[in-house]
Write an enzyme that holds these catalytic residues in place. Structure first.
Site, PDB file in Angstrom:
ATOM      1  N   ASN A  66      11.838  39.335  -6.590  1.00 36.25           N
ATOM      2  CA  ASN A  66      12.903  38.386  -6.850  1.00 36.25           C
ATOM      3  C   ASN A  66      13.982  39.149  -7.633  1.00 36.25           C
ATOM      4  O   ASN A  66      13.872  40.356  -7.839  1.00 36.25           O
ATOM      5  CB  ASN A  66      12.360  37.196  -7.653  1.00 36.25           C
ATOM      6  CG  ASN A  66      13.204  35.933  -7.454  1.00 36.25           C
ATOM      7  OD1 ASN A  66      14.429  35.998  -7.387  1.00 36.25           O
ATOM      8  ND2 ASN A  66      12.550  34.798  -7.358  1.00 36.25           N
ATOM      9  N   THR A  67      15.011  38.449  -8.089  1.00 40.82           N
ATOM     10  CA  THR A  67      16.124  39.147  -8.744  1.00 40.82           C
ATOM     11  C   THR A  67      15.720  39.705 -10.110  1.00 40.82           C
ATOM     12  O   THR A  67      14.798  39.228 -10.750  1.00 40.82           O
ATOM     13  CB  THR A  67      17.319  38.198  -8.931  1.00 40.82           C
ATOM     14  OG1 THR A  67      16.870  37.045  -9.645  1.00 40.82           O
ATOM     15  CG2 THR A  67      17.917  37.795  -7.605  1.00 40.82           C
ATOM     16  N   GLY A  84      14.760  43.466  -1.630  1.00 36.47           N
ATOM     17  CA  GLY A  84      15.557  43.936  -2.765  1.00 36.47           C
ATOM     18  C   GLY A  84      16.619  44.898  -2.280  1.00 36.47           C
ATOM     19  O   GLY A  84      16.349  46.088  -2.107  1.00 36.47           O
ATOM     20  N   CYS A 108      11.964  32.524 -10.400  1.00 37.33           N
ATOM     21  CA  CYS A 108      13.403  32.241 -10.526  1.00 37.33           C
ATOM     22  C   CYS A 108      13.829  32.449 -11.977  1.00 37.33           C
ATOM     23  O   CYS A 108      13.311  31.787 -12.872  1.00 37.33           O
ATOM     24  CB  CYS A 108      13.727  30.818 -10.085  1.00 37.33           C
ATOM     25  SG  CYS A 108      15.480  30.436 -10.333  1.00 37.33           S
ATOM     26  N   SER A 143      15.011  33.512   0.602  1.00 39.43           N
ATOM     27  CA  SER A 143      15.297  32.217  -0.003  1.00 39.43           C
ATOM     28  C   SER A 143      16.580  32.254  -0.838  1.00 39.43           C
ATOM     29  O   SER A 143      16.826  33.209  -1.566  1.00 39.43           O
ATOM     30  CB  SER A 143      14.127  31.819  -0.899  1.00 39.43           C
ATOM     31  OG  SER A 143      14.391  30.600  -1.528  1.00 39.43           O
ATOM     32  N   LYS A 191      15.833  27.751   1.168  1.00 41.17           N
ATOM     33  CA  LYS A 191      16.263  27.583  -0.221  1.00 41.17           C
ATOM     34  C   LYS A 191      15.089  26.982  -1.002  1.00 41.17           C
ATOM     35  O   LYS A 191      14.311  26.215  -0.433  1.00 41.17           O
ATOM     36  CB  LYS A 191      17.458  26.610  -0.188  1.00 41.17           C
ATOM     37  CG  LYS A 191      17.944  26.122  -1.510  1.00 41.17           C
ATOM     38  CD  LYS A 191      18.953  27.072  -2.104  1.00 41.17           C
ATOM     39  CE  LYS A 191      19.122  26.783  -3.581  1.00 41.17           C
ATOM     40  NZ  LYS A 191      19.140  27.972  -4.412  1.00 41.17           N
ATOM     41  N   GLY A 192      14.949  27.330  -2.286  1.00 43.23           N
ATOM     42  CA  GLY A 192      13.856  26.798  -3.108  1.00 43.23           C
ATOM     43  C   GLY A 192      13.881  25.274  -3.142  1.00 43.23           C
ATOM     44  O   GLY A 192      14.912  24.676  -3.425  1.00 43.23           O
ATOM     45  N   ASN A 232      23.566  36.121  -9.796  1.00 42.49           N
ATOM     46  CA  ASN A 232      23.726  34.704  -9.508  1.00 42.49           C
ATOM     47  C   ASN A 232      22.934  33.877 -10.501  1.00 42.49           C
ATOM     48  O   ASN A 232      21.949  34.345 -11.073  1.00 42.49           O
ATOM     49  CB  ASN A 232      23.315  34.365  -8.069  1.00 42.49           C
ATOM     50  CG  ASN A 232      21.841  34.018  -7.959  1.00 42.49           C
ATOM     51  OD1 ASN A 232      21.443  32.874  -8.204  1.00 42.49           O
ATOM     52  ND2 ASN A 232      21.010  35.000  -7.640  1.00 42.49           N
ATOM     53  N   SER A 233      23.401  32.651 -10.722  1.00 40.24           N
ATOM     54  CA  SER A 233      22.626  31.700 -11.527  1.00 40.24           C
ATOM     55  C   SER A 233      22.830  30.305 -10.939  1.00 40.24           C
ATOM     56  O   SER A 233      23.433  29.443 -11.548  1.00 40.24           O
ATOM     57  CB  SER A 233      23.065  31.737 -12.988  1.00 40.24           C
ATOM     58  OG  SER A 233      24.358  31.210 -13.123  1.00 40.24           O
TER      59      SER A 233
END
Lengths: 254, 309
Positions: free
Chosen positions: B198-199, B249, B136, B27, B51-52, B75-76
């Site tokens: 996730n990140t 990851g 997120c 995603s 994408k979310g 990323n943000s």
């Protein structure tokens, strides 16, 4: 858009920290247009590709102007002739000129002049007037390129060559005489802001090519968001990579 | 046929959903697929995770939204997306034309938002699974707020599960005290599958300007830099639960894919690799097939959880 293999055939220094790279491709490259860019894998320890505007291009060649500003561009500056790299090209909308745009003003600041050089190559049957600004005499580039297509006014901040002052201030003095139908511009943010004021005051439409940190370069990751005003006044985030990099100057929130 | 000529079986099945291979795009790194279809036949992929998607359209965070860091990227983006209705109008027609598994990633600000969007997304024919994004790191309300404490993971999972018409994947955050506790919480809440990680929360600073590089100050780290963290968490989560796990990851190569499968994952997601290289997904599928041939592995499913301690 296509991911192609390019071979570095020529590298030369234009001014301090600014280099010109000429690449060749064994296969025929897709059709390119002025103001578009490519996304190049610089290699070394760098994973993200780097976007560079197309300076000049042909069926099997593409030339870029690279300002060494960080690690990725430093790595590029160390590339040797014969080295191969992958690049996605061409990306973005590029500059579009309409029939009513007969007299074109090209307004460039520093390396921001690079994407403007190919405009007359794409649209040869127009009248061009160029104003290009640099910090000082040693930094002046592209004068010969622009002079091929029309008159060029070189400006330097310190007045060491050409006319003294910011290029947008010098242009402000002359613009009533020139009466261009459209302004195409690229440069740093303060220059673009000054150009936006000039465009608003003179009612001459202006289009800018923007620069932002980029991720995928193909329109998927949404990291290169550019805040743009819609016709109804709402602010939306457009993708600099595929919705841009050229936007109407008055629409962009600089 | 000799072993070299035999085409290895790369197919996997998760919660009754069949994937051609264990390579799924993650995603936020693949849009809704359209952009990458210009580079290769994306039907070759095991699956695509969108994408979310949120209830309302979101513009996301200001730029800059990305920074390169050693062997990774921050990323943000902040969940910029067209909203569930925009998604249905603009992207579902394209997704309907695909012959690969589509997973809808859903995020929200409130429990009600999540339930609303999950019901709508899971009712679509093209959506075969839903991935719940409670991890997120780039939005103030929602997102990770639901994903840190095991109690809230269980609560949101069980609320959403009632509205989900397809198998539910819960995507876990690595920014937690104990990944095994959160994995169990999602399983207890009714998750059919887990995906992780996730990140990882991170930051980049331009010290000369005394400023953060990201406009949102902090962001999420991804790429090869986080692979060892991800492998450990996949390994720990697999020990903690019985439901299948999709690992991710920093996957860049077919060896990386194998490592996640050995740690216990049934499939993997490819994230940053798509951003570094638009044909990464296709290359990984081809590499994986070649690697399996070379190592005389006939069936990719036999690799899952084969770790010997």
């Amino acid at each position: 858009m296509k991911d192609v293999k390019l071979k570095l055939t020529r590298k030369k220094t234009l001014s301090e920290g600014v280099l010109e790279f000429e690449f060749f491709s064994d296969e025929k490259l897709p059709q390119m247009h002025c103001g578009q860019f490519l996304h190049l894998r610089v290699g070394g320890e760098f994973l993200l590709r780097r976007p560079f505007c197309l300076y000049k291009y042909g069926e099997r060649s593409v030339t870029l102007i690279v300002a060494v500003v960080g690690g990725g561009t430093k790595r590029m500056s160390e590339m040797k002739e014969g080295e191969e790299v992958m690049a996605v090209l061409p990306i973005g909308n590029g500059f579009t000129l309409e029939d009513e745009h007969k007299k074109i003003l090209l307004l460039g600041g520093g390396v921001g002049c690079a994407p403007l050089v190919s405009v007359p190559l794409t649209y040869p049957n127009k009248e061009y007037v160029s104003y290009i600004g640099f910090s000082t005499a040693n930094a002046v580039m592209f004068e010969d390129e622009f002079s091929k297509f029309g008159s060029v006014t070189v400006c330097t901040d310190d007045g060491s060559t050409g006319r003294k002052g910011y290029v947008t201030d010098v242009l402000r003095e002359d613009i009533e005489k020139i009466k261009p139908d459209v302004i195409l511009t690229c440069g740093n943010t303060p220059m673009l802001k000054a150009a936006a004021r000039l465009s608003a005051e003179t009612k001459i439409p202006a289009y800018m090519s923007g620069e932002t940190r980029m991720g995928c370069g193909v329109g998927a990751c949404l990291v290169c968001a550019c805040a743009v005003k819609e016709k109804n006044g709402t602010i939306v985030h457009k993708r600099a990579c595929v919705d841009g990099p050229v936007f109407k100057l008055e629409d962009v929130l600089l | 046929m000799t072993d070299m000529e035999r085409t290895p079986d790369t197919s996997v099945e998760i919660c009754g959903v069949k994937f051609k291979n264990p390579i799924i795009t993650a995603s936020g790194t693949f849009g809704f697929g359209k952009e990458y279809a210009e580079f290769y036949d994306i039907n070759r992929l095991g699956g695509i995770c969108t994408k979310g998607i949120t209830k309302e359209r979101r513009e996301g965070n200001p730029s800059p939204r990305i920074a390169e860091t050693p062997m990774g990227m921050l990323n943000s983006v902040g969940l910029q997306n067209p909203g569930i209705d925009g998604f249905i109008k603009e992207d579902v027609p394209f997704l309907n034309s695909l012959d690969t598994v589509v997973i809808a990633n859903v995020a929200g600000k409130t429990e009600e938002d999540y339930c609303y969007t999950v019901l709508k997304a899971s009712s679509l024919d093209c959506v075969k699974m839903v991935e719940l994004n409670i991890s997120c790191p780039n939005v103030k309300a929602g997102g990770m707020a639901f994903g840190v404490l095991p109690e809230s993971v269980e609560k949101i999972t069980s609320a959403v599960k009632k509205h989900c018409r397809k198998p539910l994947i819960v995507k876990l955050s690595p920014n937690v005290a104990n990944i095994a506790d959160n994995a169990r919480a999602a399983e207890n809440g009714g998750a059919d599958c887990l995906s992780l990680i996730n990140t990882v929360g991170g930051m980049a600073i331009d010290w000369k300007k005394r400023k953060p590089i990201l406009a949102n100050v902090c962001g999420g780290l991804s790429g090869p830099a986080i692979k060892p963290i991800a492998l450990k968490m996949v390994y720990e989560a697999c020990k903690a639960v019985k439901i299948p796990i999709i690992g991710m990851g920093g996957i860049m190569s077919s060896d990386d894919v194998m490592e996640f499968l050995v740690a216990g994952a049934s499939a993997v997601q490819i994230g940053s690799a798509n951003i570094f290289d638009p044909v990464a997904g296709l290359n990984l599928i081809n590499e994986l097939t070649n690697l399996m041939k070379k190592c005389n592995i006939n069936n990719v499913r036999e690799i899952t959880g084969s770790l010997v301690i």
